[in-house]
Design a protein around this motif. Structure first.
Motif, PDB file in Angstrom:
ATOM      1  N   PRO A  64       0.611  -1.263   0.107  1.00 10.25           N
ATOM      2  CA  PRO A  64      -0.035   0.007  -0.204  1.00 10.25           C
ATOM      3  C   PRO A  64       0.583   1.264   0.087  1.00 10.25           C
ATOM      4  O   PRO A  64       1.745   1.314   0.769  1.00 10.25           O
ATOM      5  N   GLY A  65       0.595   2.106  -0.860  1.00  9.90           N
ATOM      6  CA  GLY A  65       1.096   3.372  -0.978  1.00  9.90           C
ATOM      7  C   GLY A  65       2.243   3.341  -1.801  1.00  9.90           C
ATOM      8  O   GLY A  65       3.250   4.652  -2.178  1.00  9.90           O
ATOM      9  N   ALA A  66       2.809   2.315  -2.434  1.00  4.34           N
ATOM     10  CA  ALA A  66       4.016   2.105  -3.238  1.00  4.34           C
ATOM     11  C   ALA A  66       3.744   3.008  -4.486  1.00  4.34           C
ATOM     12  O   ALA A  66       2.752   3.281  -5.168  1.00  4.34           O
ATOM     13  N   PRO A  67       4.987   3.504  -5.122  1.00  3.87           N
ATOM     14  CA  PRO A  67       4.638   4.245  -6.493  1.00  3.87           C
ATOM     15  C   PRO A  67       4.413   3.277  -7.593  1.00  3.87           C
ATOM     16  O   PRO A  67       4.643   2.094  -7.524  1.00  3.87           O
ATOM     17  N   GLN A  68       3.548   3.912  -8.581  1.00  2.00           N
ATOM     18  CA  GLN A  68       2.915   3.122  -9.709  1.00  2.00           C
ATOM     19  C   GLN A  68       3.536   3.610 -10.794  1.00  2.00           C
ATOM     20  O   GLN A  68       3.092   3.073 -11.859  1.00  2.00           O
ATOM     21  N   TYR A 145       3.699   8.744  -1.162  1.00  2.00           N
ATOM     22  CA  TYR A 145       2.776   7.799  -1.159  1.00  2.00           C
ATOM     23  C   TYR A 145       1.652   8.042  -1.998  1.00  2.00           C
ATOM     24  O   TYR A 145       1.466   9.050  -2.470  1.00  2.00           O
ATOM     25  N   THR A 146       1.058   7.044  -2.545  1.00  2.00           N
ATOM     26  CA  THR A 146      -0.144   6.872  -3.665  1.00  2.00           C
ATOM     27  C   THR A 146      -1.318   6.452  -3.025  1.00  2.00           C
ATOM     28  O   THR A 146      -1.162   5.318  -2.556  1.00  2.00           O
ATOM     29  N   SER A 147      -2.396   6.945  -3.319  1.00  2.00           N
ATOM     30  CA  SER A 147      -3.765   6.505  -2.829  1.00  2.00           C
ATOM     31  C   SER A 147      -4.702   6.651  -4.440  1.00  2.00           C
ATOM     32  O   SER A 147      -5.009   7.832  -4.612  1.00  2.00           O
ATOM     33  N   ALA A 241      -1.103   6.685  -8.618  1.00  2.00           N
ATOM     34  CA  ALA A 241      -1.550   5.292  -8.424  1.00  2.00           C
ATOM     35  C   ALA A 241      -1.764   5.229  -6.995  1.00  2.00           C
ATOM     36  O   ALA A 241      -1.371   5.926  -6.261  1.00  2.00           O
ATOM     37  N   GLY A 242      -2.703   4.557  -6.474  1.00  2.00           N
ATOM     38  CA  GLY A 242      -2.983   4.804  -5.233  1.00  2.00           C
ATOM     39  C   GLY A 242      -2.343   3.677  -4.374  1.00  2.00           C
ATOM     40  O   GLY A 242      -2.307   2.721  -4.341  1.00  2.00           O
ATOM     41  N   LEU A 243      -1.915   4.544  -3.215  1.00  2.00           N
ATOM     42  CA  LEU A 243      -1.408   3.697  -2.105  1.00  2.00           C
ATOM     43  C   LEU A 243      -2.427   3.900  -0.850  1.00  2.00           C
ATOM     44  O   LEU A 243      -2.382   4.859  -0.434  1.00  2.00           O
ATOM     45  N   ASP A 244      -3.154   2.952  -0.947  1.00  2.00           N
ATOM     46  CA  ASP A 244      -4.169   3.013   0.525  1.00  2.00           C
ATOM     47  C   ASP A 244      -3.832   1.872   1.312  1.00  2.00           C
ATOM     48  O   ASP A 244      -3.700   0.685   0.674  1.00  2.00           O
TER      49      ASP A 244
END
Length: 263
Positions: A64-68, A145-147, A241-244
């Motif tokens: 979760p939260g990793a770069p995309q 962080y990505t969500s 991209a989402g890091l949730d």
């Protein structure tokens, strides 16, 4: 723009061998169906170098939260029939573009993003993206962080080596899927602790960098105007991209790529 990157086709690697173990591992790491090209450039006349910014949809199912967003640089030695391949993951498209520019890609070429993506909402977004893309080694990214679910956003926490005041910067991308647009904003903080506190509680607006203001305390809109004139240079997609946490797999196929992905 291609919906997926097939290394053998797009990069003409089928006649070439990896020059080293790292390049072989990088080429085998991706399944082409996971990658969506956002921006790419190949040199002429012999096409010895390729530069690509892509969204790796497989990252959605990772940490979760990793770069995309992944930046990919390919160099071919046509005399030896070999290639080298480097990759680097980033929270946002401009940072991925910056990584490629530092490896020889002309910024105006990799800035061009194809149709069908979430678009910048305003000129200030274009300004901040160009600033990052052409910043060289100015920013040291400390965290990101990505969500891709509520809130739909990506942020990068960085140290600005050129800042005389408030050297810790937060670059925040927020997406509005109803409008098919996104914004990018820069905030300035005295230290990492203050930046993390703001990210945790969002108790007030993102503090503007001191250099945004003139001697009267007004926002320097001339910079924004210059960016508006440079629109023809191309706008980044918002690669978010989402890091949730926790991450819940979507019920069906994703129709819109986050930040600079497909709509």
């Amino acid at each position: 723009m291609n919906d997926g990157l097939d290394f053998a086709f797009d990069f003409d690697l089928d006649e070439l061998a990896p020059a080293d173990a790292a390049s072989e591992e990088a080429a085998e790491r991706f399944w082409s169906g996971d990658l969506t090209a956002l921006s790419q450039h190949r040199t002429t006349p012999n096409g010895s170098h390729s530069f690509v910014v892509a969204h790796d949809r497989s990252a959605t199912w990772g940490v979760p939260g990793a770069p995309q967003v992944v930046a990919i640089a390919v160099a071919r030695d046509l005399s030896q029939f070999t290639f080298t391949l480097e990759t680097s993951y980033h929270a946002t498209v401009p940072f991925a573009q910056n990584w490629l520019v530092e490896r020889g890609c002309p910024p105006e070429r990799i800035a061009q993003v194809g149709d069908g993506y979430v678009k910048p909402a305003d000129d200030l977004t274009l300004q901040v993206e160009q600033q990052i893309r052409e910043s060289g080694t100015r920013y040291e990214v400390l965290d990101a962080y990505t969500s891709d679910s509520d809130p739909c956003e990506t942020w990068a926490l960085a140290r600005d080596s050129r800042a005389g005041q408030a050297p810790v910067r937060v670059f925040l991308e927020e997406w509005d899927y109803d409008a098919d647009t996104y914004t990018m904003r820069e905030g300035a903080f005295a230290d990492v602790g203050a930046a993390r506190c703001w990210l945790d509680d969002r108790s007030g607006p993102l503090p503007e960098p001191p250099e945004y203001r003139n001697h009267d305390g007004a926002v320097g809109r001339a910079r924004v105007a210059r960016i508006a004139l440079a629109r023809s240079a191309g706008a980044s997609v918002a690669p978010k991209a989402g890091l949730d946490s926790p991450r819940t797999p979507p019920a069906g196929p994703v129709q819109r790529p986050v930040q600079g992905r497909l709509l």
